[in-house]
Design a protein around this motif. Structure first.
Motif, PDB file in Angstrom:
ATOM      1  N   THR A   1      -1.490  -2.971  -9.169  1.00 58.01           N
ATOM      2  CA  THR A   1      -2.855  -3.190  -8.685  1.00 58.01           C
ATOM      3  C   THR A   1      -2.798  -3.444  -7.190  1.00 58.01           C
ATOM      4  N   LEU A   2      -3.551  -2.659  -6.432  1.00 59.24           N
ATOM      5  CA  LEU A   2      -3.550  -2.775  -4.965  1.00 59.24           C
ATOM      6  C   LEU A   2      -4.925  -2.381  -4.474  1.00 59.24           C
ATOM      7  N   ARG A   3      -5.453  -3.155  -3.543  1.00 62.47           N
ATOM      8  CA  ARG A   3      -6.777  -2.828  -2.982  1.00 62.47           C
ATOM      9  C   ARG A   3      -6.687  -2.757  -1.458  1.00 62.47           C
ATOM     10  N   LEU A   4      -7.235  -1.695  -0.901  1.00 64.30           N
ATOM     11  CA  LEU A   4      -7.286  -1.546   0.547  1.00 64.30           C
ATOM     12  C   LEU A   4      -8.734  -1.585   0.994  1.00 64.30           C
ATOM     13  N   ASP A   5      -8.993  -2.404   2.015  1.00 62.53           N
ATOM     14  CA  ASP A   5     -10.295  -2.466   2.675  1.00 62.53           C
ATOM     15  C   ASP A   5     -10.070  -2.117   4.133  1.00 62.53           C
ATOM     16  N   PRO A   6     -11.144  -1.807   4.842  1.00 61.32           N
ATOM     17  CA  PRO A   6     -10.933  -1.351   6.215  1.00 61.32           C
ATOM     18  C   PRO A   6     -10.355  -2.417   7.134  1.00 61.32           C
ATOM     19  N   GLY A   7      -9.484  -1.948   8.021  1.00 57.67           N
ATOM     20  CA  GLY A   7      -8.944  -2.816   9.058  1.00 57.67           C
ATOM     21  C   GLY A   7      -7.482  -3.145   8.852  1.00 57.67           C
ATOM     22  N   GLY A   8      -6.714  -3.022   9.903  1.00 58.29           N
ATOM     23  CA  GLY A   8      -5.344  -3.493   9.876  1.00 58.29           C
ATOM     24  C   GLY A   8      -4.324  -2.471   9.411  1.00 58.29           C
ATOM     25  N   VAL A   9      -3.077  -2.921   9.451  1.00 59.80           N
ATOM     26  CA  VAL A   9      -1.954  -2.086   9.042  1.00 59.80           C
ATOM     27  C   VAL A   9      -1.185  -2.835   7.950  1.00 59.80           C
ATOM     28  N   LEU A  10      -1.010  -2.161   6.829  1.00 61.80           N
ATOM     29  CA  LEU A  10      -0.226  -2.719   5.723  1.00 61.80           C
ATOM     30  C   LEU A  10       1.096  -1.972   5.658  1.00 61.80           C
ATOM     31  N   ALA A  11       2.201  -2.707   5.704  1.00 60.22           N
ATOM     32  CA  ALA A  11       3.516  -2.084   5.516  1.00 60.22           C
ATOM     33  C   ALA A  11       3.876  -2.179   4.047  1.00 60.22           C
ATOM     34  N   LEU A  12       4.253  -1.044   3.480  1.00 60.96           N
ATOM     35  CA  LEU A  12       4.709  -1.026   2.093  1.00 60.96           C
ATOM     36  C   LEU A  12       6.227  -0.926   2.128  1.00 60.96           C
ATOM     37  N   MET A  13       6.868  -1.991   1.673  1.00 61.22           N
ATOM     38  CA  MET A  13       8.325  -2.074   1.769  1.00 61.22           C
ATOM     39  C   MET A  13       8.954  -2.223   0.392  1.00 61.22           C
ATOM     40  N   GLY A  14      10.238  -2.001   0.344  1.00 60.93           N
ATOM     41  CA  GLY A  14      10.971  -2.139  -0.908  1.00 60.93           C
ATOM     42  C   GLY A  14      12.199  -1.259  -0.878  1.00 60.93           C
ATOM     43  N   PRO A  15      13.136  -1.478  -1.773  1.00 60.30           N
ATOM     44  CA  PRO A  15      14.381  -0.707  -1.764  1.00 60.30           C
ATOM     45  C   PRO A  15      14.157   0.737  -2.198  1.00 60.30           C
ATOM     46  N   ASN A  16      15.156   1.580  -2.048  1.00 61.21           N
ATOM     47  CA  ASN A  16      15.079   2.966  -2.492  1.00 61.21           C
ATOM     48  C   ASN A  16      14.683   3.002  -3.959  1.00 61.21           C
ATOM     49  N   GLY A  17      13.763   3.906  -4.266  1.00 59.50           N
ATOM     50  CA  GLY A  17      13.366   4.079  -5.659  1.00 59.50           C
ATOM     51  C   GLY A  17      12.367   3.063  -6.162  1.00 59.50           C
ATOM     52  N   ALA A  18      11.861   2.217  -5.283  1.00 57.32           N
ATOM     53  CA  ALA A  18      10.931   1.162  -5.716  1.00 57.32           C
ATOM     54  C   ALA A  18       9.571   1.714  -6.130  1.00 57.32           C
ATOM     55  N   GLY A  19       9.270   2.944  -5.680  1.00 59.18           N
ATOM     56  CA  GLY A  19       7.967   3.526  -6.019  1.00 59.18           C
ATOM     57  C   GLY A  19       7.019   3.609  -4.841  1.00 59.18           C
ATOM     58  N   LYS A  20       7.531   3.466  -3.626  1.00 60.54           N
ATOM     59  CA  LYS A  20       6.670   3.447  -2.431  1.00 60.54           C
ATOM     60  C   LYS A  20       5.981   4.794  -2.199  1.00 60.54           C
ATOM     61  N   SER A  21       6.785   5.865  -2.247  1.00 60.45           N
ATOM     62  CA  SER A  21       6.190   7.182  -1.964  1.00 60.45           C
ATOM     63  C   SER A  21       5.202   7.580  -3.048  1.00 60.45           C
ATOM     64  N   LEU A  22       5.521   7.270  -4.282  1.00 57.81           N
ATOM     65  CA  LEU A  22       4.575   7.589  -5.358  1.00 57.81           C
ATOM     66  C   LEU A  22       3.276   6.810  -5.157  1.00 57.81           C
ATOM     67  N   THR A  23       3.402   5.563  -4.718  1.00 60.57           N
ATOM     68  CA  THR A  23       2.197   4.755  -4.471  1.00 60.57           C
ATOM     69  C   THR A  23       1.368   5.368  -3.352  1.00 60.57           C
ATOM     70  N   LEU A  24       2.056   5.818  -2.291  1.00 60.26           N
ATOM     71  CA  LEU A  24       1.338   6.458  -1.189  1.00 60.26           C
ATOM     72  C   LEU A  24       0.620   7.718  -1.679  1.00 60.26           C
ATOM     73  N   ARG A  25       1.289   8.469  -2.525  1.00 62.62           N
ATOM     74  CA  ARG A  25       0.658   9.692  -3.043  1.00 62.62           C
ATOM     75  C   ARG A  25      -0.526   9.378  -3.935  1.00 62.62           C
ATOM     76  N   LEU A  26      -0.427   8.286  -4.678  1.00 65.17           N
ATOM     77  CA  LEU A  26      -1.583   7.857  -5.478  1.00 65.17           C
ATOM     78  C   LEU A  26      -2.755   7.528  -4.570  1.00 65.17           C
TER      79      LEU A  26
END
Ligand SMILES: Nc1ncnc2c1ncn2[C@@H]1O[C@H](COP(=O)(O)OP(=O)(O)OP(=O)(O)O)[C@@H](O)[C@H]1O
Length: 279
Positions: free
Chosen positions: A68-93
């Protein structure tokens, strides 16, 4: 960019050339600043962008697991985590490039992002076999910009990206850093409200990285909201207001950046910063 800091555990266009996304343009010098978007901004605003208990199954397991993740306008959110954590899939979602197997992804309550509202920059930009300028005018054409306005607008975007002098060069002959700034300029062609960047400087040296970060900061200062997937803790410190930490497809924390680096809230975040979280 908000959602109350969820302390321990809880949540290109696409390149504008290849997906649903496509910049609130910003300008270097005022005279070169791209014209304000002609579209009715409210009609294209994606806010809030929400992932509600989304799961993505890959390789027989939940690579993104009830996130569960919610984005509202404003700012920069860094999505971090180790390899394979699911970051790119989350970005694609978040870009609407893939659909969840479970749960719901919504933009302003709708099941797909408004056209052009989300811009994406990938680690390796897929540039067309055209000039630098041609790549941006093509993106503007796809975004529906009137033909007579494209060249001036593209030149303004290139000026912002520090690429005026490379306008006529073949895009594929640009340096890695120049290519990534071109990818950003191109992603801004649609005047997106949300910019998603997947390890945008992973292949760049410190100088080129600093140039991309400066461009990102400028764009965000002018109203674009950004999410950056990065392994580079220095980068997250320099550009992010918040850090969301993923591990095994789950969000372990979402914390103001300064706090994350001083006192990560989750054991996984702490282990990662200490170099102990390898998988
Ligand atoms: N098409 C696929 N087939 C099988 N497994 C996949 C596929 N796509 C992603 N995965 C797996 O899903 C998991 C999450 O992938 P993802 O690319 O989101 O990770 P990541 O956090 O971005 O990793 P990295 O930092 O290495 O880029 C990984 O274990 C990956 O191997």
């Amino acid at each position: 960019m908000s959602e109350p800091a969820s302390r321990p555990a809880a949540e290109q266009a696409a390149a504008p050339l290849s997906g649903p996304a496509c910049g609130r343009p910003a300008g270097a010098r005022a005279a070169e600043r791209p014209a304000a978007p002609t579209r009715a901004a409210a009609a294209r605003d994606p806010w809030p962008v929400r992932l509600d208990r989304v799961s993505v199954r890959r390789g027989g397991r939940a690579a993104v697991d009830a996130l569960t993740l919610r984005l509202d306008p404003g700012g920069v959110l860094a999505l971090m985590g180790p390899n394979g954590a699911g970051k790119s899939l989350t970005l694609r979602l978040l870009a609407g490039l893939i659909a969840p197997d479970e749960g719901a992804a919504t933009w302003a309550g709708r099941p797909t992002p408004p056209r052009g509202a989300v811009g994406v920059v990938f680690q390796r930009p897929a540039l067309l076999r055209r000039s630098t300028l041609g790549n941006v005018t093509h993106a503007l054409a796809l975004a529906g910009a009137p033909r007579r306005a494209r060249r001036a607008r593209a030149m303004a975007l290139l000026a912002q990206a520090g690429l005026t002098h490379r306008a006529d060069a073949p895009a594929r002959a640009l340096s890695g850093g120049e290519q990534q700034r071109l990818a950003l300029a191109r992603a801004l062609a649609c005047a997106p409200a949300l910019l998603l960047l997947d390890e945008p400087t992973a292949n760049l040296d410190p100088r080129a990285t600093a140039q991309v970060e400066a461009l990102l900061r400028e764009v965000c200062a002018q109203g674009v909201t950004a999410l950056v997937v990065t392994h580079d803790a220095g980068q997250a410190r320099r550009v992010a207001d918040e850090v969301a930490f993923l591990h095994n497809g789950r969000l372990t924390e979402r914390t103001p950046a300064r706090e994350f680096f001083a006192r990560p809230a989750s054991p996984e975040g702490r282990a990662y910063l200490e170099g102990r979280l390898l998988l």
